[in-house]
Design an enzyme around this catalytic site. Structure first.
Site, PDB file in Angstrom:
ATOM      1  N   ARG A 129      29.643 122.121 -43.770  1.00 24.70           N
ATOM      2  CA  ARG A 129      29.251 123.179 -42.442  1.00 24.70           C
ATOM      3  C   ARG A 129      28.430 123.310 -42.602  1.00 24.70           C
ATOM      4  O   ARG A 129      26.975 122.655 -41.460  1.00 24.70           O
ATOM      5  CB  ARG A 129      30.495 124.372 -41.621  1.00 24.70           C
ATOM      6  CG  ARG A 129      30.305 124.338 -39.710  1.00 24.70           C
ATOM      7  CD  ARG A 129      28.178 124.684 -39.506  1.00 24.70           C
ATOM      8  NE  ARG A 129      28.068 125.845 -40.995  1.00 24.70           N
ATOM      9  CZ  ARG A 129      27.409 127.165 -39.985  1.00 24.70           C
ATOM     10  NH1 ARG A 129      26.233 126.218 -40.096  1.00 24.70           N
ATOM     11  NH2 ARG A 129      27.974 127.879 -40.476  1.00 24.70           N
ATOM     12  N   HIS A 165      23.681 120.601 -42.509  1.00 19.13           N
ATOM     13  CA  HIS A 165      22.006 120.901 -42.204  1.00 19.13           C
ATOM     14  C   HIS A 165      21.978 119.883 -43.472  1.00 19.13           C
ATOM     15  O   HIS A 165      21.066 119.562 -43.027  1.00 19.13           O
ATOM     16  CB  HIS A 165      22.094 121.853 -42.212  1.00 19.13           C
ATOM     17  CG  HIS A 165      22.228 123.125 -40.376  1.00 19.13           C
ATOM     18  ND1 HIS A 165      21.607 122.266 -39.736  1.00 19.13           N
ATOM     19  CD2 HIS A 165      22.925 123.831 -40.261  1.00 19.13           C
ATOM     20  CE1 HIS A 165      21.969 123.145 -38.599  1.00 19.13           C
ATOM     21  NE2 HIS A 165      23.025 123.857 -39.016  1.00 19.13           N
ATOM     22  N   HIS A 198      20.966 133.440 -46.241  1.00 22.30           N
ATOM     23  CA  HIS A 198      19.908 132.317 -46.550  1.00 22.30           C
ATOM     24  C   HIS A 198      19.203 132.522 -47.704  1.00 22.30           C
ATOM     25  O   HIS A 198      18.530 133.610 -47.641  1.00 22.30           O
ATOM     26  CB  HIS A 198      19.500 131.494 -45.138  1.00 22.30           C
ATOM     27  CG  HIS A 198      20.584 130.583 -44.059  1.00 22.30           C
ATOM     28  ND1 HIS A 198      20.557 129.318 -45.062  1.00 22.30           N
ATOM     29  CD2 HIS A 198      21.338 130.648 -43.635  1.00 22.30           C
ATOM     30  CE1 HIS A 198      21.620 128.623 -44.112  1.00 22.30           C
ATOM     31  NE2 HIS A 198      22.466 129.841 -43.436  1.00 22.30           N
TER      32      HIS A 198
END
Lengths: 121, 330
Positions: B10, B14, B194
């Site tokens: 998922r 990106h 992240h």
């Protein structure tokens, strides 16, 4: 309904809320993919339309002019600054609805007067 | 025991510019099924229903990706991410229920939780497992964070996941926030890192030490911007902390698959990612920032700073051009 209005075979609308302070002005970006297009004509028609809407929504502005953004894709952004009478200026989305309603009513009155004149003469 | 939540298919979408295919999902899920991971999340980078010119047109539709995953996951749960404003209940959520999704994560910008009420209440009413996700969770004070998390729990979410969407946290930020949530809400707490500042794994480990029970990661860190915390690195750390931690082999096999299949998409911490992380801007903007900074002849750093100042939220990709244009005209 959106497909009917735009004439496009597929349409998606996306809502974004931003809590930033100072508030972000209401804006809408349109991305279109088309097999063929004439950018010069699109530019001219967009400027004409914005000028027309400005007559009843003074804060309506083309902030990013139509441009080619990737292969076969055109994008443009309009910003709506509200009149700030009752609602804050950033809520141009609400203001434009009111302005459109007033403009519709004005045209309606104008047309019905015209019709009366036609009937009476 | 920690539930490891794999976002490779998922968030990694990106990094892959939404080019994920059912074939890759199939191959990945076959290994994931044997790995000891708790759940695999699948779909467009911005969640199901988000494929668009605005945030990126997906090569394969959500349903094809979900079906490929479902066919290959038995023990491991199939999960989706969905953002109200992109995903609608009728067009996206109901088909996902029909496709056999086990866990529904509903995400909103950290201050806009009320936009998730309908989605969370609908799913909880259908007896589905639904989690709330606070995206860009750095962009609010601690008191606000707790009250937004409470709203999600109140709507029926059985877990609240903190997403560090901008890669802005250092470990102490994670500890403070996870501890506050653990004290104030009764549902499970998750954390999603992240790696913009290079501390993704440390942040994930800090979340575990602060008693978060759902930990996100992705193989090779495949994810937006500088990527996520690499799952295999989290696992190898966790094995030093916990005697019954999952074994490493399958996690390494998944990371090897990503490394060989997506060599051109592997994320890393760069000067640009450090600028965006430090400015607190959504990692997913990286491709647009790079392209538009070049097109308008402005520096990436100035553009990231300005995006940070204007407090852009995920989904405002269309404003980057306008801001780059403003900077050029200064």
């Amino acid at each position: 309904m959106a497909a009917l209005i735009t004439g496009c075979s597929a349409v998606k609308s996306i809502l974004v809320l931003n809590p930033a302070e100072p508030p972000v002005m209401m804006r809408t970006t349109v991305h279109v993919r088309a097999a063929n297009f004439d950018l010069v004509q699109i530019l001219q028609e967009s400027r004409d339309l914005v000028a027309k809407v400005k007559n009843y929504v003074p804060g309506y502005d083309l902030v990013v002019e139509p441009h080619v953004a990737g292969s076969g894709q055109i994008s443009a952004t309009v910003k709506v600054l509200g009149s700030g009478y009752y609602l804050p200026e950033y809520s141009g989305n609400l203001d434009i609805i009111n302005a459109a309603a007033v403009e519709t009513a004005t045209q309606h009155v104008h047309l019905s007067r015209l019709n009366r004149e036609i009937i009476t003469t | 025991m920690i539930s490891f939540y794999d976002v490779t298919l998922r968030d990694g979408n990106h990094a892959m510019r939404h080019s994920l295919t059912p074939e890759f999902v199939r191959e990945y899920c076959q290994i994931a099924e044997q790995s000891g991971v708790w759940a695999v999340e699948v779909g467009h980078g911005n969640g199901i229903g988000a494929s668009s010119f605005l945030v990126g047109k997906a090569k394969s539709d959500d349903n094809a990706l979900l079906t490929a995953a479902r066919d290959n996951l038995k023990k491991v749960k199939l999960a989706i991410h969905a953002i109200p404003g992109f995903a609608t209940i009728k067009r996206d959520i109901i088909p996902a229920i029909e496709a056999g999704v086990d866990i529904f994560r509903i995400g909103t910008h950290v201050t806009e939780v009320t936009t998730a009420q309908k989605h969370i209440e609908y799913l909880s009413g259908q007896n589905q497992t639904v989690h709330g996700v606070l995206m860009m969770s750095h962009a609010i004070d601690l008191k606000g964070l707790v009250s937004q998390a409470k709203l999600m729990a109140g709507y029926g979410a059985s877990a609240v996941v903190l997403m560090d969407s901008a890669g802005n946290y250092v470990p102490k930020d994670v500890a403070i926030r996870v501890n506050a949530l653990k004290q104030e809400i009764r549902v499970q707490v998750g954390f999603h890192a992240h790696n913009n500042l290079g501390v993704g794994v440390s942040n994930a480990i800090t979340a575990i030490e602060s008693d978060a029970t759902i930990i996100d990661g992705s193989s090779m860190g495949l994810g937006a911007g500088a990527g996520n915390a690499p799952l295999e690195s989290i696992i190898v750390n966790y094995r030093r902390m916990e005697s019954n931690a999952p074994s490493l082999d399958k996690f390494l096999e998944m990371s090897h698959l990503v490394e060989t299949k997506c060599p051109n998409y592997l994320p890393r911490t760069t000067s640009s990612s450090i600028q965006s992380g430090d400015a607190g801007v959504f990692s997913g903007f990286a491709p647009q920032v790079k392209q538009l900074a070049a097109e308008f002849g402005v520096s990436q750093e100035d553009l990231w700073q300005e995006l940070g100042k204007r407090r852009l939220v995920a989904g405002q990709e269309s404003m980057i051009r306008e801001i780059a244009q403003d900077l050029m005209n200064l």
